[in-house]
Design an enzyme around this catalytic site. Structure first.
Site, PDB file in Angstrom:
ATOM      1  N   ASP A  17       0.806  -1.229   0.000  1.00 29.85           N
ATOM      2  CA  ASP A  17       0.000   0.000   0.000  1.00 29.85           C
ATOM      3  C   ASP A  17       0.834   1.273   0.000  1.00 29.85           C
ATOM      4  O   ASP A  17       0.326   2.351  -0.260  1.00 29.85           O
ATOM      5  CB  ASP A  17      -0.877   0.052   1.267  1.00 29.85           C
ATOM      6  CG  ASP A  17      -2.136  -0.768   1.110  1.00 29.85           C
ATOM      7  OD1 ASP A  17      -2.376  -1.255  -0.005  1.00 29.85           O
ATOM      8  OD2 ASP A  17      -2.866  -0.908   2.096  1.00 29.85           O
ATOM      9  N   HIS A  52      -3.058   8.289   8.030  1.00 31.54           N
ATOM     10  CA  HIS A  52      -2.746   6.942   8.525  1.00 31.54           C
ATOM     11  C   HIS A  52      -1.311   6.769   9.008  1.00 31.54           C
ATOM     12  O   HIS A  52      -1.015   5.798   9.708  1.00 31.54           O
ATOM     13  CB  HIS A  52      -3.001   5.892   7.428  1.00 31.54           C
ATOM     14  CG  HIS A  52      -4.434   5.803   6.993  1.00 31.54           C
ATOM     15  ND1 HIS A  52      -5.468   5.584   7.876  1.00 31.54           N
ATOM     16  CD2 HIS A  52      -4.994   5.889   5.751  1.00 31.54           C
ATOM     17  CE1 HIS A  52      -6.611   5.545   7.199  1.00 31.54           C
ATOM     18  NE2 HIS A  52      -6.354   5.741   5.915  1.00 31.54           N
ATOM     19  N   GLY A  60      -1.340   2.855   4.499  1.00 34.65           N
ATOM     20  CA  GLY A  60      -2.402   3.355   3.625  1.00 34.65           C
ATOM     21  C   GLY A  60      -1.994   4.536   2.757  1.00 34.65           C
ATOM     22  O   GLY A  60      -2.685   5.541   2.695  1.00 34.65           O
ATOM     23  N   ASP A  92     -13.022  10.391  -0.321  1.00 34.94           N
ATOM     24  CA  ASP A  92     -13.421   9.015  -0.613  1.00 34.94           C
ATOM     25  C   ASP A  92     -14.730   8.646   0.093  1.00 34.94           C
ATOM     26  O   ASP A  92     -15.223   7.526  -0.048  1.00 34.94           O
ATOM     27  CB  ASP A  92     -12.307   8.021  -0.264  1.00 34.94           C
ATOM     28  CG  ASP A  92     -11.683   8.270   1.096  1.00 34.94           C
ATOM     29  OD1 ASP A  92     -12.237   9.083   1.864  1.00 34.94           O
ATOM     30  OD2 ASP A  92     -10.643   7.665   1.392  1.00 34.94           O
ATOM     31  N   TYR A 143     -10.493   8.554  -4.591  1.00 35.93           N
ATOM     32  CA  TYR A 143      -9.917   7.684  -5.629  1.00 35.93           C
ATOM     33  C   TYR A 143     -10.678   7.728  -6.949  1.00 35.93           C
ATOM     34  O   TYR A 143     -10.336   7.008  -7.871  1.00 35.93           O
ATOM     35  CB  TYR A 143      -9.787   6.256  -5.067  1.00 35.93           C
ATOM     36  CG  TYR A 143      -9.005   6.326  -3.779  1.00 35.93           C
ATOM     37  CD1 TYR A 143      -7.624   6.498  -3.796  1.00 35.93           C
ATOM     38  CD2 TYR A 143      -9.653   6.358  -2.550  1.00 35.93           C
ATOM     39  CE1 TYR A 143      -6.906   6.657  -2.622  1.00 35.93           C
ATOM     40  CE2 TYR A 143      -8.941   6.510  -1.369  1.00 35.93           C
ATOM     41  CZ  TYR A 143      -7.569   6.662  -1.421  1.00 35.93           C
ATOM     42  OH  TYR A 143      -6.865   6.842  -0.265  1.00 35.93           O
TER      43      TYR A 143
END
EC number: 3.5.1.98
Length: 405
Positions: A70, A112, A120, A236, A275
């Site tokens: 990630d 994160h 993340g 998001d 995203y």
């Protein structure tokens, strides 16, 4: 998370002429010592050193710092971190010095990242660094997070203190990343009751979300009396996001921003996840407008990225026809639990204000090692707000002559 979505946002903001209503600054690149105000020095040093070409030599470190998967290593990774973290630090300093009421860094909001590891697609936690900066001038800072993912890195950093209250609205359950943010997680020790989690299920819509948001945030502000607010606006949580599972329209998302602005408390606004990139740009352009009390026409003006906004070339994105799995009973029980936590805080905690540390710690460096092209301090050059080469209008438009950007 590619920086491309930030270019799209920037050009959309410019195409609506919003740059004429605010001051735009190029952020300084945060120094490693500034990043180490929160992150461990060894982690910062590793981010500085690692490149795609050398990563095969550092298998154990990549695992230790959670890089790969990630959080891929890419070219100029460290500079990317320095720029977005520098933006949030500069924003906090402007608020501290009262040279603005609201500061925006759409490139920031990487919530994160942990003290010693990436997570993340967040490598450096600019939010924690910005909050630490605000704490030099403010006894209490409120952090609000409307990204679809739990703001785990920020909550963890301030879990044991009453000087920061963290409030995160996020999807929780079904193994959804990062898996934290249960309503029962409320902080500990001095920080008990100062972490608030609002765990939500799939499909929450504008009405349910904004009603819950306004009720909780109004009570939080009234109870906690923050000196400054940091608002993470991850996009998001919008309908149609490639990773998200909420059903918010841009108007619903922006309504939260509008509500926080009304408190007239110094406000630092950042981006975050998101995203479906054309909707991220739409959302943050609309929210820039909200922060400037400017309603934007629905038809998107011509700009460098106009083809991404077809076929309608409009700002509004309708909700999806999806089930809201958050029942009235469920949302009501969350509200009751949060209100109970807030009642446990009888009054805003008092903080003895210590001497304010200096804003800038600029490390010594050897002139000869500097890139000769960068020897003139960029920060000094950029103190003038309007640089001739940054806007696209009139006779000063550098782009007319050769089509370059």
């Amino acid at each position: 998370m590619k920086p491309h979505r930030l270019c799209m946002t920037h050009h959309l903001v410019l195409s609506y002429d919003l740059h004429k209503k605010m001051e735009i600054y190029r952020p300084h690149k945060a120094y490693p010592t500034e990043l180490a105000q929160f992150h461990s020095a060894d982690y910062v040093e590793f981010l500085h050193r690692i490149t795609p070409d050398t990563q095969h030599l550092y298998a154990s470190e990549l695992t230790r710092y959670n890089l790969g998967e990630d959080c891929p290593v890419f070219d100029d990774l460290f500079e990317f971190c320095q720029i977005y973290a520098g933006g949030t630090l500069d924003a906090a300093r402007r608020l501290n010095h009262k040279t603005c009421d609201i500061a925006i860094n759409w490139a920031g909001g990487l919530h994160h990242a942990k003290k010693c590891e990436a997570s993340g697609f967040c490598y450096i936690n600019d939010l924690v660094l910005g909050i630490l900066e605000l704490l030099k001038y403010h006894a209490r800072v409120l952090y609000i997070d409307i990204d679809v993912h739990h703001g785990d890195g920020v909550e963890e950093a301030f879990y044991f203190t009453d000087r920061v209250m963290t409030v995160s609205f996020h999807k929780y359950g079904d193994m959804f990343f990062p898996g934290t943010g249960d309503i029962k997680d409320i902080g500990d020790r001095e920080g008990k009751y100062y972490a608030i989690n609002i765990p939500l299920k799939d499909g929450i819509d504008d009405t349910s979300f904004t009603r819950l948001f306004k009720t909780i945030i109004a009570k939080v502000v009234e109870t906690y009396l923050p000196g400054a607010i940091v608002l993470q606006c991850g996009a998001d949580s919008l309908a149609r996001d490639r990773l998200g599972c909420f059903n918010l329209s841009i108007e619903g998302h922006a309504e939260c921003v509008k509500f926080v602005k009304k408190f007239k408390i110094p406000l630092l606004v950042t981006g975050g996840g998101g995203y479906t990139k054309e909707n991220v740009a739409r959302c943050w352009a609309v929210e820039t407008g909200v922060l400037l009390d400017t309603e934007l026409p629905n038809e998107i003006p011509d700009n460098e990225y106009i083809e991404y906004f077809g076929p309608d070339y409009t700002l509004k994105v309708p909700n999806l026809n999806m089930d809201n799995l958050n029942s009235k009973t469920y949302l009501s029980s969350i509200k009751v639990q949060v209100m109970e936590s807030l009642r446990a805080i009888q009054h805003a905690p008092g903080v003895q204000m210590q001497e304010v540390p200096p804003d800038f710690y600029v490390p010594d460096f050897d002139e000869d090692e500097l890139d000769p092209d960068e020897r003139v301090d960029q920060h000094t050059q950029d103190k003038q707000v309007h640089r001739d080469d940054e806007y696209y209008e009139g006779d000063n438009d550098n782009d007319h002559d050769d089509g370059g950007h």
